[in-house]
Design a protein around this motif. Structure first.
Motif, mmCIF file in Angstrom:
data_model
loop_
_atom_site.group_PDB
_atom_site.id
_atom_site.type_symbol
_atom_site.label_atom_id
_atom_site.label_comp_id
_atom_site.label_asym_id
_atom_site.label_seq_id
_atom_site.Cartn_x
_atom_site.Cartn_y
_atom_site.Cartn_z
ATOM 1 N N ASP A 119 38.176 36.277 37.014
ATOM 2 C CA ASP A 119 38.108 35.919 38.437
ATOM 3 C C ASP A 119 39.348 35.126 38.839
ATOM 4 N N ARG A 120 39.741 34.207 37.975
ATOM 5 C CA ARG A 120 40.942 33.409 38.288
ATOM 6 C C ARG A 120 42.191 34.287 38.272
ATOM 7 N N LEU A 121 42.223 35.201 37.307
ATOM 8 C CA LEU A 121 43.374 36.102 37.205
ATOM 9 C C LEU A 121 43.576 36.883 38.505
ATOM 10 N N PHE A 122 42.482 37.361 39.064
ATOM 11 C CA PHE A 122 42.560 38.224 40.241
ATOM 12 C C PHE A 122 42.464 37.443 41.553
ATOM 13 N N GLN A 123 42.435 36.139 41.440
ATOM 14 C CA GLN A 123 42.211 35.311 42.630
ATOM 15 C C GLN A 123 43.258 35.576 43.718
ATOM 16 N N ASP A 148 42.581 38.487 45.660
ATOM 17 C CA ASP A 148 41.260 38.430 46.300
ATOM 18 C C ASP A 148 40.275 39.452 45.712
ATOM 19 N N LEU A 149 40.221 39.488 44.393
ATOM 20 C CA LEU A 149 39.259 40.346 43.704
ATOM 21 C C LEU A 149 38.484 39.498 42.697
ATOM 22 N N THR A 150 37.249 39.905 42.428
ATOM 23 C CA THR A 150 36.508 39.327 41.316
ATOM 24 C C THR A 150 36.533 40.315 40.155
ATOM 25 N N ASN A 151 36.178 39.820 38.984
ATOM 26 C CA ASN A 151 36.159 40.717 37.823
ATOM 27 C C ASN A 151 35.211 41.887 38.066
ATOM 28 N N GLY A 152 34.096 41.618 38.704
ATOM 29 C CA GLY A 152 33.128 42.674 38.943
ATOM 30 C C GLY A 152 33.624 43.700 39.949
ATOM 31 N N GLN A 153 34.321 43.242 40.961
ATOM 32 C CA GLN A 153 34.884 44.172 41.936
ATOM 33 C C GLN A 153 35.948 45.037 41.283
ATOM 34 N N PHE A 154 36.737 44.427 40.400
ATOM 35 C CA PHE A 154 37.742 45.193 39.659
ATOM 36 C C PHE A 154 37.084 46.292 38.824
ATOM 37 N N SER A 155 36.061 45.932 38.073
ATOM 38 C CA SER A 155 35.390 46.925 37.230
ATOM 39 C C SER A 155 34.784 48.039 38.072
#
Lengths: 160, 160
Positions: free
Chosen positions: A48-52, A55-62
């Motif tokens: 989540d921090r990586l994609f902050q 403006d993405l969350t890990n779940g949105q990325f997946s």
DNA sequence: ATGGGTTAATTTGATATCAATATAGAATGA
DNA sequence: TCATTCTATATTGATATCAAATTAACCCAT
């Protein structure tokens, strides 16, 4: 007259049935659910921090990566793939739809079915996220060199 | 005059930078975050259902089991142990406190510190949950005989 | 002592999660 | 045909999750 509590039974307000400390340790050290929740929380925070910044969350990325192929899955199929409740997915895609990162298209043959499709903006955002993911995942592997990510991911895929 | 787009660059509105399908598969098959979220969701659902009759979630079970020993951890220490954000834990203990399953006791020496302590009702509920956990975890292991739960839990404990 | 920096916990706002329920369309059978 | 049943998705209500901002208490240096 046998209504009374037998003399050798614990009194009604005694200490509750106790769990041996060995059992507590057994749960702490072996429970796969507990271990998975902890790992999932740590990794979720990290990505989540990586994609902050984008403006993405890990779940949105997946979720969005799952839509990068050619097939346009039904929401139910997508939920199964993500091991997610359909209610959770329903809420998740709504958020992404609001941001125009994906659209929900009605199926031609079945009026109940909706299929998730990335927009151009969605694909562009994934393309931006992938290098970040690659660098972070490499860092993760470097931190735990003894772990074979593919093998561990496969193991977790069969879990539950 | 080099302001214009070079002749061999893609036009401004072209297909967004595409991610090779191999990369998509790489993420799908190797991403430890994705794998952990999926496993965590499946296991959470499974243990939530297991504890449904005694009105516990998997997370509440883990939290309360963590308090079965003699030490009375600060909320911050407990959050660290659970790999949980402090804010999350704050909300979680409040729910359990409302049900009188634990109490938050002020520290003698430091006015900022609160320590979580199970009530008798809390300990009794854990004692009721433990046999359910044991049976379900045995079933889980029987489903995946090749998995060494202790080893996998340890592996996940070092993850993230 | 007191003002400034630090630390522990809580609150707030957004998304995530799931069970239970609702809605709407499809499929089946009398 | 149309009533029953089944299936796909959406909605609701509760808890979970975290970042950011807040409150309160501690510590320390002056």
């Amino acid at each position: 007259m046998n209504n009374a509590t037998p003399p050798d039974a614990p009194p009604p307000d005694a200490t509750p049935p106790s769990v041996p400390i060995e059992t507590v340790h057994e749960i702490r050290d072996q429970c796969l659910c507990f271990a998975a929740q902890r790992a999932a929380r740590r990794l979720a925070r990290r990505f989540d921090r990586l994609f902050q910044d984008i403006d993405l969350t890990n779940g949105q990325f997946s979720l969005m990566v799952s839509l990068m192929g050619k097939i346009q899955p039904r929401l139910g199929e997508l939920a199964d793939f993500l091991a997610m409740d359909q209610a959770t997915l329903s809420a998740g895609v709504k958020t992404l739809e609001r941001r125009s990162l994906l659209t929900l298209v009605a199926d031609d043959d079945d009026g109940r079915v909706r299929r998730a499709v990335l927009t151009s903006a969605g694909r562009a955002l994934v393309a931006k996220a992938v290098p970040l993911w690659r660098a972070e995942h490499a860092k993760l592997q470097a931190e735990q060199p003894q772990i074979d990510a593919r093998a561990l991911a496969l193991l977790m895929a069969g879990l539950g």
